[in-house]
Write an enzyme that holds these catalytic residues in place. Structure first.
Site, PDB file in Angstrom:
ATOM      1  N   ARG A   1      10.763  -2.015  11.544  1.00 40.14           N
ATOM      2  CA  ARG A   1       9.811  -1.382  12.465  1.00 40.14           C
ATOM      3  C   ARG A   1       9.499  -2.334  13.611  1.00 40.14           C
ATOM      4  O   ARG A   1       9.396  -3.533  13.412  1.00 40.14           O
ATOM      5  CB  ARG A   1       8.507  -1.076  11.713  1.00 40.14           C
ATOM      6  CG  ARG A   1       8.531   0.236  10.990  1.00 40.14           C
ATOM      7  CD  ARG A   1       7.362   0.427  10.082  1.00 40.14           C
ATOM      8  NE  ARG A   1       6.053   0.092  10.637  1.00 40.14           N
ATOM      9  CZ  ARG A   1       4.913   0.388  10.028  1.00 40.14           C
ATOM     10  NH1 ARG A   1       4.918   1.042   8.872  1.00 40.14           N
ATOM     11  NH2 ARG A   1       3.757   0.046  10.544  1.00 40.14           N
TER      12      ARG A   1
ATOM     13  N   LYS B   1       0.824  -1.216   0.000  1.00 39.58           N
ATOM     14  CA  LYS B   1       0.000   0.000   0.000  1.00 39.58           C
ATOM     15  C   LYS B   1       0.865   1.278   0.000  1.00 39.58           C
ATOM     16  O   LYS B   1       0.607   2.198  -0.772  1.00 39.58           O
ATOM     17  CB  LYS B   1      -0.902  -0.060   1.233  1.00 39.58           C
ATOM     18  CG  LYS B   1      -1.766   1.127   1.485  1.00 39.58           C
ATOM     19  CD  LYS B   1      -2.809   0.785   2.530  1.00 39.58           C
ATOM     20  CE  LYS B   1      -2.207   0.302   3.846  1.00 39.58           C
ATOM     21  NZ  LYS B   1      -1.733   1.366   4.732  1.00 39.58           N
TER      22      LYS B   1
ATOM     23  N   ARG C   1      10.389  -7.077   5.902  1.00 38.78           N
ATOM     24  CA  ARG C   1      10.371  -5.695   5.419  1.00 38.78           C
ATOM     25  C   ARG C   1      11.402  -4.840   6.166  1.00 38.78           C
ATOM     26  O   ARG C   1      11.572  -4.967   7.370  1.00 38.78           O
ATOM     27  CB  ARG C   1       8.963  -5.113   5.648  1.00 38.78           C
ATOM     28  CG  ARG C   1       8.823  -3.682   5.244  1.00 38.78           C
ATOM     29  CD  ARG C   1       7.396  -3.286   5.095  1.00 38.78           C
ATOM     30  NE  ARG C   1       6.741  -2.997   6.368  1.00 38.78           N
ATOM     31  CZ  ARG C   1       5.543  -2.411   6.445  1.00 38.78           C
ATOM     32  NH1 ARG C   1       4.877  -2.122   5.346  1.00 38.78           N
ATOM     33  NH2 ARG C   1       5.000  -2.173   7.622  1.00 38.78           N
TER      34      ARG C   1
ATOM     35  N   ARG D   1      -2.054  -6.978  14.065  1.00 34.30           N
ATOM     36  CA  ARG D   1      -2.430  -5.982  13.052  1.00 34.30           C
ATOM     37  C   ARG D   1      -3.275  -6.611  11.953  1.00 34.30           C
ATOM     38  O   ARG D   1      -4.254  -6.014  11.493  1.00 34.30           O
ATOM     39  CB  ARG D   1      -1.168  -5.356  12.436  1.00 34.30           C
ATOM     40  CG  ARG D   1      -0.468  -4.424  13.372  1.00 34.30           C
ATOM     41  CD  ARG D   1       0.956  -4.222  12.945  1.00 34.30           C
ATOM     42  NE  ARG D   1       1.088  -3.349  11.786  1.00 34.30           N
ATOM     43  CZ  ARG D   1       2.168  -3.326  10.997  1.00 34.30           C
ATOM     44  NH1 ARG D   1       3.162  -4.141  11.221  1.00 34.30           N
ATOM     45  NH2 ARG D   1       2.228  -2.494  10.000  1.00 34.30           N
TER      46      ARG D   1
ATOM     47  N   ARG E   1      -9.756   3.062   8.825  1.00 33.19           N
ATOM     48  CA  ARG E   1      -9.458   1.673   9.142  1.00 33.19           C
ATOM     49  C   ARG E   1     -10.667   0.973   9.754  1.00 33.19           C
ATOM     50  O   ARG E   1     -10.548  -0.144  10.248  1.00 33.19           O
ATOM     51  CB  ARG E   1      -8.316   1.627  10.169  1.00 33.19           C
ATOM     52  CG  ARG E   1      -6.948   1.422   9.530  1.00 33.19           C
ATOM     53  CD  ARG E   1      -5.939   1.585  10.629  1.00 33.19           C
ATOM     54  NE  ARG E   1      -4.739   0.801  10.469  1.00 33.19           N
ATOM     55  CZ  ARG E   1      -3.616   1.253   9.942  1.00 33.19           C
ATOM     56  NH1 ARG E   1      -3.556   2.450   9.435  1.00 33.19           N
ATOM     57  NH2 ARG E   1      -2.543   0.498   9.911  1.00 33.19           N
TER      58      ARG E   1
HETATM   59  P1  AMP Z   1       0.682   1.962   9.453  1.00 32.87           P
HETATM   60  O1  AMP Z   1       1.957   2.662   9.163  1.00 32.87           O
HETATM   61  O2  AMP Z   1      -0.453   2.428   8.556  1.00 32.87           O
HETATM   62  O3  AMP Z   1       0.826   0.457   9.435  1.00 32.87           O
HETATM   63  O4  AMP Z   1       0.244   2.376  10.932  1.00 32.87           O
HETATM   64  C1  AMP Z   1       1.048   2.065  12.054  1.00 32.87           C
HETATM   65  C2  AMP Z   1       0.229   2.130  13.316  1.00 32.87           C
HETATM   66  O5  AMP Z   1      -0.284   3.469  13.490  1.00 32.87           O
HETATM   67  C3  AMP Z   1      -1.014   1.245  13.336  1.00 32.87           C
HETATM   68  O6  AMP Z   1      -0.723  -0.095  13.689  1.00 32.87           O
HETATM   69  C4  AMP Z   1      -1.851   1.959  14.389  1.00 32.87           C
HETATM   70  O7  AMP Z   1      -1.366   1.717  15.692  1.00 32.87           O
HETATM   71  C5  AMP Z   1      -1.585   3.432  14.080  1.00 32.87           C
HETATM   72  N1  AMP Z   1      -2.559   3.932  13.084  1.00 32.87           N
HETATM   73  C6  AMP Z   1      -2.305   4.308  11.797  1.00 32.87           C
HETATM   74  N2  AMP Z   1      -3.430   4.704  11.160  1.00 32.87           N
HETATM   75  C7  AMP Z   1      -4.437   4.578  12.081  1.00 32.87           C
HETATM   76  C8  AMP Z   1      -5.834   4.802  12.033  1.00 32.87           C
HETATM   77  N3  AMP Z   1      -6.456   5.213  10.920  1.00 32.87           N
HETATM   78  N4  AMP Z   1      -6.546   4.591  13.181  1.00 32.87           N
HETATM   79  C9  AMP Z   1      -5.948   4.172  14.306  1.00 32.87           C
HETATM   80  N5  AMP Z   1      -4.638   3.912  14.414  1.00 32.87           N
HETATM   81  C10 AMP Z   1      -3.867   4.104  13.302  1.00 32.87           C
END
Ligand code: AMP
Length: 210
Positions: free
Chosen positions: A153, A13, A122, A164, A88
């Site tokens: 990460r 993504k 990753r 997740r 989400r």
């Molecule tokens: P990502 O980089 O999109 O995988 O996001 C990393 C982490 O940020 C996620 O596992 C959540 O803890 C938090 N996060 C990102 N976007 C959201 C969202 N729309 N709502 C809630 N938590 C978020």
């Protein structure tokens, strides 16, 4: 164009968002990146967010919406943007319903077993955001663009990954129905360029119609 990009962690993504952003001249707004910035700047809020992220849990809706709204208010979002990581859940989709009209939703899809494999391998660049994978040809542990040492990460470790992906399955799948005929589904089982080709065709047509 105001776009939403759906796809579980590891689906590619983020890579798609960068390609769309470059080709169509709209910023990539990643709520995950916005949170990581807050974490980096420290403080109580940063610590709270960091602990949620590292466990693979979601940040509360109200806080997420506030952070997002502030970012969308900035000048560079005037002509459109691509949301990466938001919404989400149906509750989050409801929150932005009155904020702007969504032109299209791109859903990047890959079986979960494949996602798990991609995520543990990753690696990211802390300097320019480039994403790489230890299984990709020519991987050296250094960023292919700027040479910075790559890192993993904390939430790309097995326990957090499982959490997740489960959360994604439960909360994000209903969004496909919510956005109905605005959704373009694309499989990311091929290379990034193969995945991107139908997305580019679709968005080029959409842009021409506007
Ligand atoms: P990502 O980089 O999109 O995988 O996001 C990393 C982490 O940020 C996620 O596992 C959540 O803890 C938090 N996060 C990102 N976007 C959201 C969202 N729309 N709502 C809630 N938590 C978020």
């Amino acid at each position: 164009m105001k776009l939403i990009l759906l796809g579980a962690a590891g689906s590619g993504k983020g890579t798609m968002a960068k390609k769309i952003s470059a080709d169509f001249g709209i910023p990539q707004i990643s709520t995950g990146d916005l949170f990581r910035e807050i974490v980096k700047s420290g403080g109580e809020l940063g610590e709270k967010i960091s602990s949620l992220i590292n466990k693979g849990q979601l940040v509360p809706n109200e806080l997420t919406f506030e952070v997002l709204k502030q970012r969308l208010d900035q000048k560079d979002c005037k002509n459109g943007f691509i949301l990466d990581g938001f919404p989400r859940s149906l509750a989050q989709a409801e929150m932005i319903k009155d904020l702007f009209d969504v032109d299209a939703v791109i859903s990047i899809e890959l079986p979960f077993e494949e996602l798990e494999k991609r995520l543990v391998n990753r690696r990211l660049c802390s300097s320019c955001g480039e994403i790489d994978n230890i299984n990709y040809e020519g991987f050296t542990g250094k960023c292919r663009k700027c040479g910075t040492k790559l890192f993993q990460r904390d939430d790309d470790k097995p326990e957090a990954i499982k959490a997740r992906l489960e959360v994604y399955k439960k909360d994000v799948t209903p969004l496909i129905n919510f956005y109905g005929d605005k959704v373009l589904k694309v499989s990311s089982s091929g290379s990034p360029d193969e995945t991107y080709a139908p997305v580019k065709t679709f968005l080029t047509k959409l842009e021409a119609k506007a």
